[in-house]
Design a protein around this motif. Structure first.
Motif, short mmCIF file in Angstrom:
data_model
loop_
_atom_site.label_atom_id
_atom_site.label_comp_id
_atom_site.label_asym_id
_atom_site.label_seq_id
_atom_site.Cartn_x
_atom_site.Cartn_y
_atom_site.Cartn_z
N PHE A 82 17.92 48.39 30.33
CA PHE A 82 19.04 49.31 30.16
C PHE A 82 19.68 49.13 28.79
CE2 PHE A 82 23.54 50.48 30.66
CZ PHE A 82 23.39 51.79 31.08
N ALA A 83 19.86 47.87 28.36
CA ALA A 83 20.47 47.58 27.07
C ALA A 83 19.63 48.10 25.91
CB ALA A 83 20.71 46.08 26.92
N LEU A 84 18.31 48.12 26.08
CA LEU A 84 17.42 48.54 25.01
C LEU A 84 17.10 50.03 25.01
CD1 LEU A 84 14.90 45.55 25.07
CD2 LEU A 84 16.51 46.12 23.23
N GLN A 85 17.67 50.79 25.94
CA GLN A 85 17.31 52.19 26.07
C GLN A 85 17.65 53.04 24.85
OE1 GLN A 85 19.17 53.96 29.47
NE2 GLN A 85 21.23 53.62 28.72
N ASP A 86 18.65 52.64 24.08
CA ASP A 86 19.05 53.45 22.93
C ASP A 86 18.43 52.99 21.62
OD1 ASP A 86 20.63 55.16 24.48
OD2 ASP A 86 22.34 53.80 24.36
N GLY A 87 17.59 51.96 21.67
CA GLY A 87 16.92 51.52 20.46
C GLY A 87 16.87 50.00 20.35
N PRO A 88 16.21 49.52 19.29
CA PRO A 88 16.01 48.08 19.11
C PRO A 88 17.32 47.31 18.97
CG PRO A 88 14.68 49.35 17.55
CD PRO A 88 15.61 50.30 18.22
N LEU A 89 17.29 46.07 19.47
CA LEU A 89 18.44 45.17 19.33
C LEU A 89 17.94 43.79 18.93
CD1 LEU A 89 20.54 46.01 22.54
CD2 LEU A 89 21.03 46.71 20.19
N ARG A 90 18.78 43.08 18.21
CA ARG A 90 18.49 41.69 17.87
C ARG A 90 18.93 40.82 19.05
NH1 ARG A 90 20.19 40.67 11.73
NH2 ARG A 90 19.09 38.74 12.19
N PHE A 91 18.50 39.55 19.03
CA PHE A 91 18.76 38.65 20.15
C PHE A 91 20.27 38.55 20.47
CE2 PHE A 91 19.67 34.57 22.07
CZ PHE A 91 18.75 34.52 23.10
N GLY A 92 21.08 38.32 19.45
CA GLY A 92 22.52 38.19 19.66
C GLY A 92 23.14 39.45 20.23
N GLU A 93 22.66 40.60 19.79
CA GLU A 93 23.16 41.88 20.31
C GLU A 93 22.79 42.03 21.78
OE1 GLU A 93 22.89 44.76 16.39
OE2 GLU A 93 21.02 44.22 17.42
N LEU A 94 21.57 41.62 22.12
CA LEU A 94 21.13 41.68 23.52
C LEU A 94 21.98 40.74 24.38
CD1 LEU A 94 17.25 41.82 23.61
CD2 LEU A 94 18.83 43.29 24.84
N ARG A 95 22.23 39.56 23.88
CA ARG A 95 23.03 38.58 24.64
C ARG A 95 24.42 39.13 24.93
NH1 ARG A 95 24.33 32.55 24.00
NH2 ARG A 95 25.08 32.17 26.10
N ARG A 96 25.01 39.80 23.97
CA ARG A 96 26.34 40.40 24.19
C ARG A 96 26.25 41.60 25.13
NH1 ARG A 96 26.54 38.86 18.89
NH2 ARG A 96 25.93 40.89 18.06
N ALA A 97 25.16 42.35 25.06
CA ALA A 97 25.00 43.56 25.88
C ALA A 97 24.73 43.25 27.35
CB ALA A 97 23.87 44.42 25.32
#
Length: 117
Positions: free
Chosen positions: A30-45
């Protein structure tokens, strides 16, 4: 003579749940549905996930082909995670289940989870 392989799963739902394997993978998808994320961004999401669990889930999802890990060789190092076509198709399949959950969230939150488990 062609060898027949025994099916591992009893049905498509069984197979899909095996790929999902728990609560975190769906939230990462779900967090990645709008495009790529870095590790820290994923952890916050993905609220509530530990770094160790996130690393483990990302590795499993890369192995099963749900996501792609892109390493940019620069200083400082940069790694981005994005959905593959396989991951996007699973996200689309999960959308109706998420809608059902939203529709019934109050009832679900009120369930006696200690007695159910």
């Amino acid at each position: 003579m062609k060898e027949t392989r025994k099916r591992t799963f009893t049905c498509g739902l069984d197979a899909a749940i095996a790929v999902m394997g728990g609560k975190w993978k769906g939230l990462i998808l779900f967090a990645l549905q709008d495009g790529p994320l870095r590790f820290g961004e994923l952890r916050r999401a993905v609220a509530g996930i530990s770094e160790r669990v996130l690393i483990s889930q990302l590795r499993e999802m890369e192995t099963t082909g749900l996501l792609h890990r892109e390493v940019y060789h620069q200083v400082p190092p940069k790694v981005e995670y994005s959905l593959t076509g396989f991951g996007r198709s699973l996200n689309r399949a999960m959308a109706p289940l998420g809608e059902w959950g939203e529709e019934h969230i109050e009832r679900i939150e009120g369930m006696p989870w200690d007695e159910v488990r």
